[in-house]
Design a protein around this motif. Sequence first.
Motif, PDB file in Angstrom:
ATOM      1  N   TRP A  30       0.772  -1.236   0.000  1.00 41.23           N
ATOM      2  CA  TRP A  30       0.000   0.000   0.000  1.00 41.23           C
ATOM      3  C   TRP A  30       0.809   1.295   0.000  1.00 41.23           C
ATOM      4  CZ3 TRP A  30      -4.310  -1.836   3.943  1.00 41.23           C
ATOM      5  CH2 TRP A  30      -4.952  -2.960   3.390  1.00 41.23           C
ATOM      6  N   PRO A  31       1.904   1.392   0.781  1.00 42.99           N
ATOM      7  CA  PRO A  31       2.653   2.663   0.777  1.00 42.99           C
ATOM      8  C   PRO A  31       3.178   3.037  -0.621  1.00 42.99           C
ATOM      9  CG  PRO A  31       3.389   1.285   2.578  1.00 42.99           C
ATOM     10  CD  PRO A  31       2.486   0.444   1.757  1.00 42.99           C
ATOM     11  N   SER A  32       3.295   2.073  -1.518  1.00 42.41           N
ATOM     12  CA  SER A  32       3.779   2.391  -2.861  1.00 42.41           C
ATOM     13  C   SER A  32       2.705   3.121  -3.674  1.00 42.41           C
ATOM     14  CB  SER A  32       4.176   1.102  -3.578  1.00 42.41           C
ATOM     15  OG  SER A  32       3.012   0.368  -3.895  1.00 42.41           O
ATOM     16  N   LEU A  33       1.490   3.171  -3.120  1.00 44.87           N
ATOM     17  CA  LEU A  33       0.339   3.849  -3.758  1.00 44.87           C
ATOM     18  C   LEU A  33      -0.071   3.188  -5.068  1.00 44.87           C
ATOM     19  CD1 LEU A  33       1.208   7.615  -3.078  1.00 44.87           C
ATOM     20  CD2 LEU A  33      -0.022   5.999  -1.625  1.00 44.87           C
ATOM     21  N   MET A  34       0.424   1.982  -5.310  1.00 44.96           N
ATOM     22  CA  MET A  34       0.030   1.271  -6.530  1.00 44.96           C
ATOM     23  C   MET A  34      -1.191   0.413  -6.253  1.00 44.96           C
ATOM     24  SD  MET A  34       3.575  -0.022  -8.245  1.00 44.96           S
ATOM     25  CE  MET A  34       4.423  -0.619  -6.804  1.00 44.96           C
ATOM     26  N   ASN A  35      -2.101   0.356  -7.193  1.00 48.39           N
ATOM     27  CA  ASN A  35      -3.171  -0.634  -7.155  1.00 48.39           C
ATOM     28  C   ASN A  35      -3.725  -0.776  -8.565  1.00 48.39           C
ATOM     29  OD1 ASN A  35      -5.207   1.420  -7.565  1.00 48.39           O
ATOM     30  ND2 ASN A  35      -4.934   1.932  -5.385  1.00 48.39           N
ATOM     31  N   GLU A  36      -4.552  -1.775  -8.760  1.00 52.88           N
ATOM     32  CA  GLU A  36      -4.958  -2.067 -10.141  1.00 52.88           C
ATOM     33  C   GLU A  36      -5.908  -1.005 -10.704  1.00 52.88           C
ATOM     34  OE1 GLU A  36      -7.916  -5.268 -10.872  1.00 52.88           O
ATOM     35  OE2 GLU A  36      -7.403  -5.936  -8.840  1.00 52.88           O
ATOM     36  N   TRP A  37      -6.491  -0.154  -9.831  1.00 47.16           N
ATOM     37  CA  TRP A  37      -7.378   0.901 -10.325  1.00 47.16           C
ATOM     38  C   TRP A  37      -6.620   2.213 -10.549  1.00 47.16           C
ATOM     39  CZ3 TRP A  37      -8.235  -2.015  -5.940  1.00 47.16           C
ATOM     40  CH2 TRP A  37      -9.139  -3.099  -6.118  1.00 47.16           C
ATOM     41  N   ASP A  38      -5.334   2.222 -10.195  1.00 46.17           N
ATOM     42  CA  ASP A  38      -4.504   3.404 -10.393  1.00 46.17           C
ATOM     43  C   ASP A  38      -5.033   4.632  -9.661  1.00 46.17           C
ATOM     44  OD1 ASP A  38      -2.086   3.779 -11.406  1.00 46.17           O
ATOM     45  OD2 ASP A  38      -2.704   4.082 -13.500  1.00 46.17           O
ATOM     46  N   ASP A  39      -5.554   4.404  -8.449  1.00 43.86           N
ATOM     47  CA  ASP A  39      -6.093   5.518  -7.676  1.00 43.86           C
ATOM     48  C   ASP A  39      -5.468   5.494  -6.277  1.00 43.86           C
ATOM     49  OD1 ASP A  39      -7.466   7.420  -6.325  1.00 43.86           O
ATOM     50  OD2 ASP A  39      -9.442   6.458  -6.514  1.00 43.86           O
ATOM     51  N   PRO A  40      -4.488   6.356  -6.004  1.00 43.88           N
ATOM     52  CA  PRO A  40      -3.781   6.292  -4.717  1.00 43.88           C
ATOM     53  C   PRO A  40      -4.684   6.544  -3.517  1.00 43.88           C
ATOM     54  CG  PRO A  40      -3.097   8.223  -5.994  1.00 43.88           C
ATOM     55  CD  PRO A  40      -3.946   7.394  -6.888  1.00 43.88           C
ATOM     56  N   THR A  41      -5.827   7.251  -3.705  1.00 41.33           N
ATOM     57  CA  THR A  41      -6.673   7.520  -2.532  1.00 41.33           C
ATOM     58  C   THR A  41      -7.250   6.225  -1.961  1.00 41.33           C
ATOM     59  OG1 THR A  41      -8.491   7.968  -4.041  1.00 41.33           O
ATOM     60  CG2 THR A  41      -7.340   9.875  -3.116  1.00 41.33           C
ATOM     61  N   ILE A  42      -7.387   5.190  -2.811  1.00 38.09           N
ATOM     62  CA  ILE A  42      -7.856   3.895  -2.315  1.00 38.09           C
ATOM     63  C   ILE A  42      -6.892   3.388  -1.241  1.00 38.09           C
ATOM     64  CG2 ILE A  42      -8.214   1.461  -2.911  1.00 38.09           C
ATOM     65  CD1 ILE A  42      -9.218   2.351  -5.612  1.00 38.09           C
ATOM     66  N   ASN A  43      -5.596   3.516  -1.487  1.00 34.95           N
ATOM     67  CA  ASN A  43      -4.592   3.058  -0.531  1.00 34.95           C
ATOM     68  C   ASN A  43      -4.677   3.835   0.779  1.00 34.95           C
ATOM     69  OD1 ASN A  43      -3.914   1.972  -3.017  1.00 34.95           O
ATOM     70  ND2 ASN A  43      -1.748   1.826  -2.487  1.00 34.95           N
ATOM     71  N   VAL A  44      -4.993   5.133   0.653  1.00 30.86           N
ATOM     72  CA  VAL A  44      -5.106   5.953   1.860  1.00 30.86           C
ATOM     73  C   VAL A  44      -6.287   5.492   2.708  1.00 30.86           C
ATOM     74  CG1 VAL A  44      -5.593   8.266   2.715  1.00 30.86           C
ATOM     75  CG2 VAL A  44      -3.983   7.954   0.841  1.00 30.86           C
ATOM     76  N   TRP A  45      -7.446   5.305   2.061  1.00 32.56           N
ATOM     77  CA  TRP A  45      -8.629   4.869   2.814  1.00 32.56           C
ATOM     78  C   TRP A  45      -8.432   3.480   3.397  1.00 32.56           C
ATOM     79  CZ3 TRP A  45     -11.008   8.665   4.516  1.00 32.56           C
ATOM     80  CH2 TRP A  45     -11.251   9.798   3.726  1.00 32.56           C
ATOM     81  N   LEU A  46      -7.838   2.596   2.589  1.00 30.20           N
ATOM     82  CA  LEU A  46      -7.544   1.254   3.096  1.00 30.20           C
ATOM     83  C   LEU A  46      -6.596   1.340   4.281  1.00 30.20           C
ATOM     84  CD1 LEU A  46      -6.999  -1.025  -0.028  1.00 30.20           C
ATOM     85  CD2 LEU A  46      -8.613  -1.396   1.846  1.00 30.20           C
ATOM     86  N   GLY A  47      -5.580   2.192   4.149  1.00 31.81           N
ATOM     87  CA  GLY A  47      -4.592   2.364   5.207  1.00 31.81           C
ATOM     88  C   GLY A  47      -5.243   2.824   6.495  1.00 31.81           C
ATOM     89  N   LEU A  48      -6.116   3.833   6.382  1.00 31.32           N
ATOM     90  CA  LEU A  48      -6.790   4.356   7.578  1.00 31.32           C
ATOM     91  C   LEU A  48      -7.701   3.295   8.187  1.00 31.32           C
ATOM     92  CD1 LEU A  48      -7.588   7.971   6.359  1.00 31.32           C
ATOM     93  CD2 LEU A  48      -6.088   7.349   8.249  1.00 31.32           C
ATOM     94  N   GLY A  49      -8.450   2.596   7.321  1.00 32.67           N
ATOM     95  CA  GLY A  49      -9.428   1.604   7.814  1.00 32.67           C
ATOM     96  C   GLY A  49      -8.742   0.415   8.448  1.00 32.67           C
ATOM     97  N   VAL A  50      -7.896  -0.249   7.671  1.00 28.38           N
ATOM     98  CA  VAL A  50      -7.225  -1.449   8.182  1.00 28.38           C
ATOM     99  C   VAL A  50      -6.255  -1.079   9.301  1.00 28.38           C
ATOM    100  CG1 VAL A  50      -5.731  -3.383   7.553  1.00 28.38           C
ATOM    101  CG2 VAL A  50      -7.497  -2.611   5.971  1.00 28.38           C
ATOM    102  N   GLY A  51      -5.644   0.110   9.176  1.00 27.80           N
ATOM    103  CA  GLY A  51      -4.738   0.582  10.221  1.00 27.80           C
ATOM    104  C   GLY A  51      -5.446   0.692  11.558  1.00 27.80           C
ATOM    105  N   SER A  52      -6.628   1.322  11.576  1.00 30.94           N
ATOM    106  CA  SER A  52      -7.334   1.453  12.861  1.00 30.94           C
ATOM    107  C   SER A  52      -7.781   0.093  13.367  1.00 30.94           C
ATOM    108  CB  SER A  52      -8.544   2.390  12.787  1.00 30.94           C
ATOM    109  OG  SER A  52      -8.699   2.916  11.531  1.00 30.94           O
TER     110      SER A  52
END
Lengths: 303, 236
Positions: free
Chosen positions: B198-220
């Motif tokens: 996730w910190p690489s901001l890569m994903n198959e949808w090419d949208d870094p905000t997905i990683n941020v939301w995932l990070g916040l959600g799974v992180g908490s």
Amino acid sequence: MEYIIQTKNLSKKFGKELAVNGVDIRIAKGEIYGFLGPNGAGKSTTIRMLLGLMKPTSGKVAIFGKDLKSERINILKKVGSLVENPSYYPHLTAKENLEAIRKIVGVPKTRIDEVLKTVRLQDAANKKVKGFSLGMKQRLGIATALLNKPELLILDEPTNGLDPSGIIEIRELIKSLPEKYGMTILISSHLLSEIDQIATTVGIITKGKMIFQDSIEEMRMFARQYIKLKVSQHEHAWRTLLASGMKAELEDGHILLSDQTDQHVAEAVQLLVQQGISIYRVEEDKKSLEDIFLQMTKEELAG
Amino acid sequence: MMMRLLKVDMLKMKRKGMWFLTILGPVGVIALQMVNYGVRKEYLLQQNSDYWGYYLKNISAFTPLAIVLGIAILTSFIASIENETNAWKQLVALPISKMSVYLSKFTVLSIMFFLSSCLLMVFTLGFGLFLDFNQEIPFLEVFQYSFFPFFAALPVLALQLWVATVSKNQGISITVGVVGVIFAYSAFTLPDWMIWKWPSLMNEWDDPTINVWLGLGVGSMLYIIGMFDFKRRDVR
């Protein structure tokens, strides 16, 4: 009677092993309670449960008459503790170590100098604890425990690893606390001699079970000394002594005299010699803590 | 109470060099680009006509590594302060809740990584301006590439703090940290569900905000699991 600490059927299991088994501690206000037991008897585990560091498998702890489980934080505000080896932050100075605790317990900064003075560490206040001797670390641990002016002080083996002068110093310090500040103290040790010199009440734990809990005077009854005689025909010798009205016990082929005045021993020896009994050895037999444990556990099983 | 605990944790970090590492991270990431652009600026400018964008891509190749490595090091540091002389038993016997002890550690670490991210943004802008691209500065992207990796790395932080505080053996948390760094290094080949990607901001949808939301959600979520496990455990 108002108890500062009262536990009911306190037990702790580690896996299958029962480390503490149904312990009932009662400590009244102003007492110095000596908590005795060999290593691995369950002393530290019990103390950890009293401080809420470990959760009991079953049983209850009440401190200051409040339930520990529901009022842990309120209780701990009035408790100072030193559990086993002192904990400290080696890269910080003595003062900084105390400051790290002071900020949490919220007492005025002047307390730091006061407790440093109490344990006589004021000269080392600005030195890193890394370079402290074990005795100094132990004293810093006690200083930390005193920081919040506790009503109850719990010290787990506070003289462990100290040299004789350090032990005496700590002992005097501990002794003075109840009078000076009205503290109640729980102090654990595996050395009877240690407890004997400070405690007013004693609790003995072995294999997780409390086998004795009473005043130190009661305890001393068990720790009395004997004169031990090794003789030929011990059965005959014992009867001879009893017949002449002397107090004697027969144990493992030895005769034990509980009255150990010089005169009494001399009489006994003389009497036996006159009866033609050979005396091989006359020795003083001081009961060690282990012996007392054995004796108590035996009585526990018998009674 | 929380403020006091934070101050205490900051005090305990004295002379441990943790703040130095906090600064070293972003400095290191930009220093690599200094070497990169210092040696072959002309060549790099030929690769892409969007100079700023290409510069940010170059930086973001190293940011996740620095963050995951930093998390591994700082979490073990902060746990080792208490582990060294088993100060947990002294700390937990004080009139504070175990949860606040855990929260304070997590907060201190978050503050440090947030500070790192701020510095990264300042250094990115600074060196970018020095390179004199003569193009409009993409402030939004600079902001995203500086702060998004941190938010996306929150699950790694929560996991490492959990492992570091509950394991008696620091070897375990170091091992988890090293494996994490290797994962972060090979982020490109990892599946999207791996938190180290996730910190690489890569994903198959090419949208870094997905990683941020995932990070916040799974992180908490991982934080809460870790905190309750820490609370549940006996202090030995």
